[in-house]
Design a protein around this motif. Structure first.
Motif, PDB file in Angstrom:
ATOM      1  N   SER A 362      42.843-111.522 -52.361  1.00 24.73           N
ATOM      2  CA  SER A 362      43.662-112.674 -52.739  1.00 24.73           C
ATOM      3  C   SER A 362      44.173-112.466 -54.161  1.00 24.73           C
ATOM      4  O   SER A 362      43.703-111.586 -54.877  1.00 24.73           O
ATOM      5  CB  SER A 362      42.858-113.973 -52.648  1.00 24.73           C
ATOM      6  OG  SER A 362      41.785-113.954 -53.571  1.00 24.73           O
ATOM      7  N   GLY A 363      45.126-113.294 -54.551  1.00 24.88           N
ATOM      8  CA  GLY A 363      45.662-113.223 -55.907  1.00 24.88           C
ATOM      9  C   GLY A 363      46.883-112.341 -56.043  1.00 24.88           C
ATOM     10  O   GLY A 363      47.219-111.919 -57.151  1.00 24.88           O
ATOM     11  N   ALA A 364      47.572-112.050 -54.935  1.00 23.89           N
ATOM     12  CA  ALA A 364      48.772-111.212 -54.999  1.00 23.89           C
ATOM     13  C   ALA A 364      49.819-111.839 -55.906  1.00 23.89           C
ATOM     14  O   ALA A 364      50.061-113.044 -55.865  1.00 23.89           O
ATOM     15  CB  ALA A 364      49.343-111.033 -53.592  1.00 23.89           C
ATOM     16  N   ARG A 365      50.454-110.994 -56.722  1.00 21.11           N
ATOM     17  CA  ARG A 365      51.500-111.468 -57.628  1.00 21.11           C
ATOM     18  C   ARG A 365      52.719-110.563 -57.508  1.00 21.11           C
ATOM     19  O   ARG A 365      52.607-109.351 -57.616  1.00 21.11           O
ATOM     20  CB  ARG A 365      50.998-111.469 -59.074  1.00 21.11           C
ATOM     21  CG  ARG A 365      49.921-112.495 -59.359  1.00 21.11           C
ATOM     22  CD  ARG A 365      49.405-112.364 -60.775  1.00 21.11           C
ATOM     23  NE  ARG A 365      50.485-112.426 -61.762  1.00 21.11           N
ATOM     24  CZ  ARG A 365      50.300-112.241 -63.062  1.00 21.11           C
ATOM     25  NH1 ARG A 365      49.084-111.960 -63.526  1.00 21.11           N
ATOM     26  NH2 ARG A 365      51.328-112.307 -63.890  1.00 21.11           N
ATOM     27  N   ILE A 366      53.871-111.182 -57.318  1.00 19.71           N
ATOM     28  CA  ILE A 366      55.114-110.429 -57.186  1.00 19.71           C
ATOM     29  C   ILE A 366      55.630-109.964 -58.548  1.00 19.71           C
ATOM     30  O   ILE A 366      56.481-109.080 -58.645  1.00 19.71           O
ATOM     31  CB  ILE A 366      56.188-111.276 -56.456  1.00 19.71           C
ATOM     32  CG1 ILE A 366      57.275-110.384 -55.862  1.00 19.71           C
ATOM     33  CG2 ILE A 366      56.747-112.346 -57.375  1.00 19.71           C
ATOM     34  CD1 ILE A 366      56.829-109.531 -54.710  1.00 19.71           C
ATOM     35  N   ASP A 367      55.100-110.556 -59.630  1.00 18.47           N
ATOM     36  CA  ASP A 367      55.607-110.245 -60.970  1.00 18.47           C
ATOM     37  C   ASP A 367      54.841-109.100 -61.640  1.00 18.47           C
ATOM     38  O   ASP A 367      55.073-108.810 -62.813  1.00 18.47           O
ATOM     39  CB  ASP A 367      55.580-111.481 -61.864  1.00 18.47           C
ATOM     40  CG  ASP A 367      54.176-112.046 -62.055  1.00 18.47           C
ATOM     41  OD1 ASP A 367      53.321-111.791 -61.180  1.00 18.47           O
ATOM     42  OD2 ASP A 367      53.936-112.732 -63.068  1.00 18.47           O
ATOM     43  N   VAL A 368      53.938-108.452 -60.917  1.00 17.21           N
ATOM     44  CA  VAL A 368      53.264-107.256 -61.436  1.00 17.21           C
ATOM     45  C   VAL A 368      53.592-106.092 -60.510  1.00 17.21           C
ATOM     46  O   VAL A 368      53.882-106.293 -59.328  1.00 17.21           O
ATOM     47  CB  VAL A 368      51.740-107.459 -61.549  1.00 17.21           C
ATOM     48  CG1 VAL A 368      51.402-108.567 -62.528  1.00 17.21           C
ATOM     49  CG2 VAL A 368      51.127-107.734 -60.179  1.00 17.21           C
ATOM     50  N   PRO A 369      53.567-104.858 -61.022  1.00 19.51           N
ATOM     51  CA  PRO A 369      53.911-103.709 -60.170  1.00 19.51           C
ATOM     52  C   PRO A 369      52.983-103.615 -58.973  1.00 19.51           C
ATOM     53  O   PRO A 369      51.786-103.895 -59.065  1.00 19.51           O
ATOM     54  CB  PRO A 369      53.723-102.510 -61.114  1.00 19.51           C
ATOM     55  CG  PRO A 369      53.868-103.069 -62.485  1.00 19.51           C
ATOM     56  CD  PRO A 369      53.295-104.453 -62.420  1.00 19.51           C
ATOM     57  N   PRO A 370      53.517-103.207 -57.840  1.00 20.02           N
ATOM     58  CA  PRO A 370      52.698-103.129 -56.630  1.00 20.02           C
ATOM     59  C   PRO A 370      51.886-101.840 -56.562  1.00 20.02           C
ATOM     60  O   PRO A 370      52.190-100.858 -57.245  1.00 20.02           O
ATOM     61  CB  PRO A 370      53.758-103.139 -55.522  1.00 20.02           C
ATOM     62  CG  PRO A 370      54.917-102.407 -56.129  1.00 20.02           C
ATOM     63  CD  PRO A 370      54.921-102.845 -57.591  1.00 20.02           C
ATOM     64  N   HIS A 371      50.861-101.844 -55.718  1.00 18.66           N
ATOM     65  CA  HIS A 371      50.338-100.584 -55.233  1.00 18.66           C
ATOM     66  C   HIS A 371      51.465 -99.910 -54.457  1.00 18.66           C
ATOM     67  O   HIS A 371      52.289-100.591 -53.821  1.00 18.66           O
ATOM     68  CB  HIS A 371      49.171-100.816 -54.271  1.00 18.66           C
ATOM     69  CG  HIS A 371      47.934-101.366 -54.914  1.00 18.66           C
ATOM     70  ND1 HIS A 371      47.308-100.771 -55.977  1.00 18.66           N
ATOM     71  CD2 HIS A 371      47.180-102.458 -54.603  1.00 18.66           C
ATOM     72  CE1 HIS A 371      46.227-101.451 -56.307  1.00 18.66           C
ATOM     73  NE2 HIS A 371      46.135-102.497 -55.499  1.00 18.66           N
ATOM     74  N   VAL A 372      51.500 -98.581 -54.461  1.00 21.37           N
ATOM     75  CA  VAL A 372      52.582 -97.861 -53.785  1.00 21.37           C
ATOM     76  C   VAL A 372      52.002 -96.754 -52.922  1.00 21.37           C
ATOM     77  O   VAL A 372      51.149 -95.977 -53.373  1.00 21.37           O
ATOM     78  CB  VAL A 372      53.568 -97.247 -54.807  1.00 21.37           C
ATOM     79  CG1 VAL A 372      54.633 -96.427 -54.084  1.00 21.37           C
ATOM     80  CG2 VAL A 372      54.217 -98.344 -55.651  1.00 21.37           C
ATOM     81  N   VAL A 373      52.466 -96.669 -51.669  1.00 23.68           N
ATOM     82  CA  VAL A 373      52.190 -95.517 -50.822  1.00 23.68           C
ATOM     83  C   VAL A 373      53.500 -95.163 -50.122  1.00 23.68           C
ATOM     84  O   VAL A 373      54.084 -95.978 -49.413  1.00 23.68           O
ATOM     85  CB  VAL A 373      51.055 -95.785 -49.806  1.00 23.68           C
ATOM     86  CG1 VAL A 373      51.287 -97.046 -48.989  1.00 23.68           C
ATOM     87  CG2 VAL A 373      50.870 -94.595 -48.885  1.00 23.68           C
TER      88      VAL A 373
END
Length: 486
Positions: A362-373
């Protein structure tokens, strides 16, 4: 899906009053009994756990991961930065031997400078574990835990593993399940709370030929040659039959300009109702992360990025035969009784031991860079493939093949991010009804290309072939986790 490349879209957004009347019941595995204390031997344990004091579920997961690699139980400690093979790197004056328990302390960087022959029991990374990018390098370890201060690096964005080099991480087969010291079934694989950088050679994940894929055809031309497709690469040509599995996995036997030649003619025609050409996916990458033994499932490794919002960057890697959770059986959640002992049967099919699991919760934020694969391959998982669990994830231009449950999975409804430009081929599914396990929040088991519990994930420009149930599913049923409703 059942018919060629046609798209099945199931949207289940309404929940009946009768269901809500009985309330959402928290699964037994989500009761808040804590993992056993690591004791004074591990002075960092209390510091790590303190960050999760308000969230007991996270606290116990964090503590359980550290318990796998508790301080004072190591056999080899790196005392200075240097090569794995260099005796001076180690306090013992020699590199770790078979069954070693290895610790890399904070501030120390150990470089995997060769193909390490010893099968390591576990590695705790408080500093950094880095693979050489100059020549072949590999590690075979049963469990690797990267703590919040640690980092694991197999190539970087600026200095990826070049196409002439193969880097490997193999998870040694688990020979038994240690319920006493690992009640939550985490051991076996990579559990990371730190920074992960995995960057292989650039590779076009999939490409559409200029002509249709006819039976007997062996040579195919593209508008331009896919990047770094080379002789020996294994391809996936998705089957389009609605009655049988006609997937084919030829290898590239020749490359000439913008044309490739396969090692054998196609056995089947891969046609679509509207004449659209079918994409070919490339299953070969020069970073290879895999289980040493694919069977039994209990022998496999899994990958879990635990709780952190950022810090994972993966590009150009192959993940093969990973994951232990079985889609064919209802999931279970390990639980401890009041004395700290594992409740019998609660770990029969542990939830969350997936191939590539971004376990933010929980705690997903669109304003921080994502994990990327991206530009990666996930192949041969018994349940899910790439899982966004409550986080911010960008998964793009990947190829997934032979995943039993959902290839791309947004798990609990709080996720944000994107699934874009991916190719998902073949799922077998559980054989159970779509909502048969809804009461225990076991979703996506039927066999799907893309399953979104969340409406916050953008899904664009993807391909899905050969799925047992809906290729694309948005399932808006509320999820209960840690005592909270999503």
């Amino acid at each position: 899906m059942r018919t060629g490349i046609s798209i099945a879209l199931a949207v289940v957004a309404a929940v009946s009053a009768a269901v809500w009347a009985v309330g959402i019941i928290e699964p037994a595995g989500h009761q808040h009994h804590l993992a056993r204390s690591q004791g004074a031997c591990d002075p960092s344990a209390s510091k790590h756990a303190a960050g999760h004091a308000a969230n007991l579920a996270r606290h116990r997961e964090h503590a359980a991961a550290l318990e796998l690699v508790a301080l004072c139980s190591e056999t080899h400690v790196a005392v200075k930065s240097g090569d794995w093979s260099a005796p001076a790197t180690w306090a013992e004056g020699k590199p770790p031997a078979a069954s070693a328990r290895v610790r890399i302390p904070s501030g120390v960087t150990v470089k995997v400078d060769q193909e390490v022959p010893a099968r390591i029991d576990w590695i705790r990374v408080d500093g950094a574990l880095v693979w050489s990018t100059d020549h072949a390098a590999s590690v075979n370890a049963r469990t690797i835990v990267v703590t919040p201060e640690g980092a694991l690096e197999i190539g970087t964005e600026d200095h990826p593993v070049p196409k002439s080099v193969v880097a490997k991480l193999t998870f040694a087969a688990r020979t038994f399940r240690d319920r006493k010291h690992d009640p939550f079934d985490m051991a076996g694989g990579l559990i990371s709370m730190g920074a992960i950088r995995i960057h292989g050679a650039e590779k076009t994940a999939w490409k559409i030929p200029q002509s249709q894929l006819l039976s007997g055809a062996r040579e195919f031309k593209f508008d331009q040659l896919p990047s770094n497709w080379a002789v020996g690469d294994e391809l996936i040509v998705p089957g389009t039959s609605d009655t049988s599995n006609e997937d084919e996995t030829p290898t590239i036997a020749g490359v000439d300009g913008d044309q490739i030649r396969l090692d054998r003619p196609l056995k089947h025609a891969h046609l679509t109702p509207d004449g659209t050409s079918v994409p070919m996916g490339n299953l070969t990458r020069n970073i290879r992360i895999a289980s040493e033994a694919a069977a039994p499932l209990s022998a496999r490794g899994h990958i879990m990025f635990l709780h952190q919002q950022t810090g994972v960057s993966i590009d150009g890697a192959e993940f093969r035969d990973l994951g232990r959770t079985d889609a064919k059986r209802a999931q279970t959640a390990p639980d401890l009784d009041e004395t700290g002992k594992l409740v019998p049967g609660s770990d029969d099919n542990t939830v969350g031991r997936y191939a590539l699991h971004f376990h933010v919760v929980s705690g997903a934020r669109i304003d921080v860079p994502p994990h990327v694969v991206r530009n990666s391959v996930v192949r041969g998982s018994p349940k899910h493939g790439i899982v966004n669990h409550g986080g911010h994830l960008l998964a793009e231009n990947n190829v997934t093949f032979a995943i039993a449950g959902s290839h791309f999975f947004a798990e609990n409804g709080t996720e944000v991010g994107s699934f874009r430009g991916n190719l998902a081929v073949r799922s077998t599914g559980s054989g159970d009804d779509l909502v048969s396990r809804m009461g225990i929040f076991d979703n996506g088991h039927q066999g799907h290309g893309f399953w979104m519990q969340s409406a916050g994930v953008r899904v664009t420009d993807n391909w899905a072939f050969g799925h047992a149930a809906g290729a694309y599913v948005v399932f808006g049923y509320a999820f209960a986790e840690g005592g909270n409703r999503t």
